[in-house]
Enzyme design. Structure first.
Site, PDB file in Angstrom:
ATOM      1  N   HIS A  54      47.219   9.287  71.746  1.00 49.14           N
ATOM      2  CA  HIS A  54      46.691   7.928  71.960  1.00 49.14           C
ATOM      3  C   HIS A  54      45.205   7.934  72.284  1.00 49.14           C
ATOM      4  O   HIS A  54      44.544   6.905  72.132  1.00 49.14           O
ATOM      5  CB  HIS A  54      47.509   7.183  73.025  1.00 49.14           C
ATOM      6  N   ASP A  89      52.983  12.537  71.806  1.00 46.14           N
ATOM      7  CA  ASP A  89      51.675  12.042  72.247  1.00 46.14           C
ATOM      8  C   ASP A  89      50.687  13.168  72.495  1.00 46.14           C
ATOM      9  O   ASP A  89      50.027  13.234  73.538  1.00 46.14           O
ATOM     10  CB  ASP A  89      51.806  11.172  73.500  1.00 46.14           C
ATOM     11  N   SER A 183      43.642  10.570  80.478  1.00 48.01           N
ATOM     12  CA  SER A 183      44.517  10.909  79.356  1.00 48.01           C
ATOM     13  C   SER A 183      44.030  12.152  78.628  1.00 48.01           C
ATOM     14  O   SER A 183      42.864  12.239  78.244  1.00 48.01           O
ATOM     15  CB  SER A 183      44.570   9.752  78.357  1.00 48.01           C
TER      16      SER A 183
END
Length: 333
Positions: A54, A89, A183
């Site tokens: 992402h 992910d 992230s």
């Protein structure tokens, strides 16, 4: 960089951070419809970097996305996407460094204990080289997050129910403070070894209360390493497929029950589950010795295994506990 002003008063957090920080990078992402930033960890001295899928996606696509990386020593480089795995992910990007980089050291995430001390390193809200301390709060947690392929996915948060299709991730839970921008960054142990890739947080639900509330999640290092190696070698990652439609088996059906296993509803003809001998109404209770109590947990456990792998499944049939070995098929075929 990690700043140390007093060498006579260095604690384990400083030491672990100083060890791992040279292997953590900040990633800038830009596209026609927006941009953002995230973090990543260096896999090799010649420039392979691991991050979240992402992080390198904008509005559900990696097409036309421009990537830049700033290393711990201030070097800035253009990056190219090597491959992405939206199912877990994870993604790998590549830069062309002017000097050898410092790869992260991987810990064996299968040996982590609840209560182990950890440090998260990344660029929350764009604040590079930020260090936060916590513990491993839980193991074998399964969460649902929006897929990076969804145009409405919310970075670093639980699936909201209206953010496109969800994916199930098997993760570590930590109370080390992580926020948007963390992230793809590192969760390391007291030796500075990678135990996980930071991937998501739970929030209180409103903008005013958004951000870290002490419930964060990271993809285990062993899984991240396997996916990264496959992407570097082939450009993509493989995922196991059980070939069964399943649902939660509840302790009671009055609305106050708890999920206690995974009921097999239907089998795919010729699928891995049918070939191994599973039958409808079997209740699966564990896979490879790890308990599964919900359909999401089973899905995450299966999809983190490579295609062709052998897994042991424990189940209950007509009140009798049994087990069998399943050879998982390829989810992409």
């Amino acid at each position: 960089a990690i700043v140390v002003n007093n060498l006579e008063n260095v604690n384990w957090v400083t030491g672990a951070s100083a060890t791992a920080a040279p292997s953590v990078v900040t990633i800038r992402v830009a596209g026609v419809s927006g941009g953002g930033n995230g973090s990543g960890v260096i896999l090799s001295s010649d420039g392979y970097i691991l991050t979240n899928a992402h992080v390198v996606s904008i509005n559900g696509t990696t097409a036309g996305v421009r990537l830049s990386v700033r290393t711990n020593d201030g070097g800035v480089f253009r990056a190219q996407l090597v491959g992405a795995d939206p199912t877990n992910d994870l993604a790998v990007i590549k830069i062309e460094p002017t000097k050898p980089l410092t790869p992260i050291s991987f810990a064996d995430s299968a040996r982590i204990n609840v209560g182990d001390q950890v440090v998260a390193i990344g660029a929350p809200l764009g604040l590079e080289a930020t260090v936060t301390r916590g513990i491993i709060s839980a193991l074998n947690r399964t969460i649902q997050v929006a897929s990076s392929e969804s145009p409405d996915q919310s970075s670093l948060e639980f699936w909201s129910g209206n953010a496109g299709r969800p994916i199930n991730l098997n993760v570590l839970q930590t109370d080390a403070a992580i926020n948007p921008g963390n992230s793809g960054g590192a969760l390391v142990n007291d030796k500075g070894e990678l135990v996980g890739i930071n991937v998501a947080i739970a929030t209180a639900g409103s903008f005013a209360q958004g951000g870290n509330i002490g419930v964060g999640f990271a993809i285990p290092a062993n899984l991240a390493k396997r996916i990264a190696e496959e992407i570097i070698t082939t450009g993509e990652a493989s995922h196991g497929l059980l070939g069964a439609l399943v649902s939660d088996a509840m302790s009671s059906e009055d609305g106050a029950g708890f999920p206690i296993g995974v009921r097999v509803v239907e089998l795919t003809p010729g699928g891995a589950a049918e070939l191994a001998g599973l039958k409808p109404e079997d209740i699966i209770t564990s896979i490879n010795g790890k308990a599964v109590t919900t359909a999401g947990e089973l899905t995450a456990s299966v999809r983190q295994e490579p295609a062709g792998s052998r897994v042991k499944i424990d189940f209950i049939r007509d009140g009798v506990k049994q087990s069998l070995e399943v050879i998982l098929q390829d989810a992409e075929e």
